[in-house]
Design a protein around this motif. Structure first.
Motif, PDB file in Angstrom:
ATOM      1  N   GLN A 134     -80.720  69.982 -79.713  1.00 27.11           N
ATOM      2  CA  GLN A 134     -81.172  68.554 -80.381  1.00 27.11           C
ATOM      3  C   GLN A 134     -80.576  69.066 -81.993  1.00 27.11           C
ATOM      4  OE1 GLN A 134     -85.305  68.656 -81.314  1.00 27.11           O
ATOM      5  NE2 GLN A 134     -85.358  66.859 -80.494  1.00 27.11           N
ATOM      6  N   ARG A 136     -82.229  69.995 -84.813  1.00 30.80           N
ATOM      7  CA  ARG A 136     -83.209  69.767 -85.914  1.00 30.80           C
ATOM      8  C   ARG A 136     -84.111  70.939 -85.967  1.00 30.80           C
ATOM      9  NH1 ARG A 136     -84.427  63.435 -84.286  1.00 30.80           N
ATOM     10  NH2 ARG A 136     -82.538  62.960 -84.037  1.00 30.80           N
ATOM     11  N   ARG A 305     -89.681  69.458 -76.289  1.00 30.84           N
ATOM     12  CA  ARG A 305     -88.606  68.912 -77.042  1.00 30.84           C
ATOM     13  C   ARG A 305     -89.111  67.916 -77.730  1.00 30.84           C
ATOM     14  NH1 ARG A 305     -83.751  66.205 -74.506  1.00 30.84           N
ATOM     15  NH2 ARG A 305     -85.493  64.839 -74.481  1.00 30.84           N
ATOM     16  N   GLN A 309     -90.200  67.406 -81.921  1.00 31.41           N
ATOM     17  CA  GLN A 309     -89.390  66.731 -82.774  1.00 31.41           C
ATOM     18  C   GLN A 309     -90.344  65.799 -83.482  1.00 31.41           C
ATOM     19  OE1 GLN A 309     -86.338  64.324 -80.594  1.00 31.41           O
ATOM     20  NE2 GLN A 309     -86.097  62.796 -82.273  1.00 31.41           N
TER      21      GLN A 309
END
Length: 321
Positions: A134, A136, A305, A309
């Motif tokens: 991802q 991030r 995930r 996020q």
């Protein structure tokens, strides 16, 4: 019935004067005792003087014993694991802990022999890969292979790395093979139910909670600071637990009461929001197959995930960083 007088005469003839004196001392201090002379006469201790009693009371043990146990030098701290993901220290750091390991296999499935320590390691790696892809957040694993860590070392790694979130991955087991589904635990000294208390007792085993270094603050101030810090981290952890259930429920089967509370040692870092994710029951055939399959591990990883996020997006929006 044997009278007190007869008992003390027998005790004296058998060398029990010390015991009689001890009883005399206790009785003389009683609110119901009369005068010392009356008491001595009633129990047959007319020849025991007040100085004898005072001397007996002041007499110290003639022998003292001590035991010396060598404790050796303190072991060096465990080396910190590598941090994976973008090389940007401003990004949030998530530490993932694969439960059990080494000589501790954790729960073992009666259906296929799957071991909890293997399932949790595979899940931790799947979650790490999904988060790193991802881009991030940064990610670290407390263990990346089959090794044993005590509970304090697990959350200690997260604290030393100054992690923003600590996830401990586990798989449950129960005598009732029909029990199934995932649950998310956050810290509370009062367990939400008997099952939560049982699970915490099993997982905690004989670990001892480490202290918290609050620098030069006095004990009263330290206690207040610790309480305020832990309240905030517990609230943050509870928010994430509810978010995880919401985001992962499309692909992961959760229990009816999924968010639970218990006093897990591994969740006791006062300054790191921490959750324990029981991903299912290895004692349940369907759950065991799901947890040990690549497809099942990917589904769990995607749910974590997405929750991570949204969690950090909310915190950035709330704090501006």
């Amino acid at each position: 019935m044997v009278s007190n007088r007869r008992w003390f005469h027998i005790g004296s003839r058998r060398g029990g004067q010390a015991a009689a004196l001890a009883f005399a001392l206790a009785s003389l201090s009683s609110p119901m005792a009369q005068s010392a002379d009356t008491f001595r006469h009633s129990v047959g201790l007319e020849r025991v003087s007040g100085s004898d009693i005072a001397r007996f009371r002041a007499e110290r043990p003639k022998k003292r014993y001590s035991v010396t146990v060598p404790i050796g030098k303190p072991k060096p701290a465990l080396p910190l694991p590598a941090i994976e993901g973008p090389a940007d220290p401003r990004l949030p750091l998530v530490v993932i802990d694969a439960g059990h390991g080494g000589h501790d296999p954790g729960a073992i499935s009666p259906h296929g022999g799957q071991r909890e320590k293997d399932i949790t390691l595979a899940l931790a790696k799947a979650i790490r890969d999904a988060l790193v892809a991802q881009g991030r957040v940064r990610v670290a694993l407390t263990r990346a292979d089959d090794r044993f860590l005590v509970l304090e070392e697990r959350y200690g790694i997260a604290r030393r790395l100054k992690a923003d979130l600590f996830l401990s991955i586990h798989a449950d087991a129960a005598a009732n093979e029909q029990a199934h589904g995932a649950s998310v635990y956050t810290l509370s000294e009062v367990a939400s139910d008997r099952e939560a208390a049982r699970l915490a007792a099993r997982e905690n085993k004989a670990n001892i909670i480490n202290g918290v270094d609050l620098g030069a603050h006095g004990s009263a101030v330290s206690s207040i600071l610790l309480d305020l810090t832990q309240r905030e981290t517990m609230n943050t952890a509870s928010d994430f637990a509810r978010l995880l259930q919401r985001e992962a429920s499309d692909e992961v089967d959760f229990r009816t009461t999924a968010h639970r509370f218990a006093s897990f040692v591994v969740l006791k870092a006062p300054d790191t929001p921490s959750i324990l994710f029981e991903t299912g029951f290895v004692s349940n055939k369907a759950d065991a197959e799901f947890l040990s399959s690549k497809a099942g591990q990917q589904k769990i990883a995607r749910g974590v995930r997405d929750a991570v996020q949204i969690h950090f997006a909310r915190r950035i929006a709330a704090t501006g960083r």
